[in-house]
Design an enzyme around this catalytic site. Structure first.
Site, short mmCIF file in Angstrom:
data_model
loop_
_atom_site.label_atom_id
_atom_site.label_comp_id
_atom_site.label_asym_id
_atom_site.label_seq_id
_atom_site.Cartn_x
_atom_site.Cartn_y
_atom_site.Cartn_z
N SER A 10 0.79 -1.23 0.00
CA SER A 10 0.00 0.00 0.00
C SER A 10 0.82 1.28 0.00
O SER A 10 0.31 2.33 -0.34
CB SER A 10 -0.95 0.02 1.19
N LYS A 54 1.93 3.76 7.41
CA LYS A 54 1.13 4.70 6.61
C LYS A 54 1.73 6.09 6.69
O LYS A 54 2.53 6.40 7.55
CB LYS A 54 -0.32 4.75 7.12
#
Length: 162
Positions: free
Chosen positions: A41, A118
């Site tokens: 991701s 993230k």
């Protein structure tokens, strides 16, 4: 070398090993720890199976991350919610309270721990909205030069099946 000298030498080694283990665990928890990226991701910034050194100092001194920084955090206890379980105006992750032993195993030995890596896109007090394939912070489009071309941010709508 008699028996008492051998015993003394063995005890000294045991003490050294225990001290080294305690220092290593404290360093890993408070200063930094190695890790491996397990998901895609964050591509192209981070590549799957890439090895990283995580700086834990910010967590130790309780410093809030800044927009654009890459952070890691533990997977919440619950990752999917029914529409009725989630406050759409204030979604908050849920973390179960752990006993001291589970906390130690999870945080120092990192057994059974899943973490996410993230990028911070907003800080406390900012309003985040996702629409038209873009992220808006306080009504302004967020510049995301780190995204691959063609990637858009979207929130899939859950529809009830009757």
């Amino acid at each position: 070398m008699n028996l008492s000298e051998k015993t003394k030498d063995i005890l000294e080694w045991i003490y050294c090993i225990i001290i080294a283990l305690v220092l290593a665990m404290l360093f890993r928890y408070f200063i930094g720890t190695p890790t491996i990226v397990k998901q895609v991701s964050m591509y192209p910034t981070l590549v799957q199976d890439e090895r990283l050194w995580l700086n834990r100092w910010g967590r130790t001194v309780k410093a809030l991350p800044k927009r654009g920084e890459i952070i890691t955090f533990e997977e919440p206890s619950k990752i999917t919610y029914a529409e009725t379980e989630l406050d759409q105006n204030n979604p908050v992750a849920t973390y179960d309270k752990k006993t001291a032993f589970k906390w130690f195993v999870n945080n120092f030995l990192e057994i059974g721990k899943r973490s996410y890596i993230k990028r911070v896109i907003a800080v406390p007090g900012e309003h985040v909205e996702i629409k038209e394939g873009k992220v808006f912070i306080n009504g302004e489009v967020l510049d995301e030069p780190y995204l691959q071309e063609g990637i858009v941010t979207d929130v899939p709508l859950r529809r009830r099946v009757s």
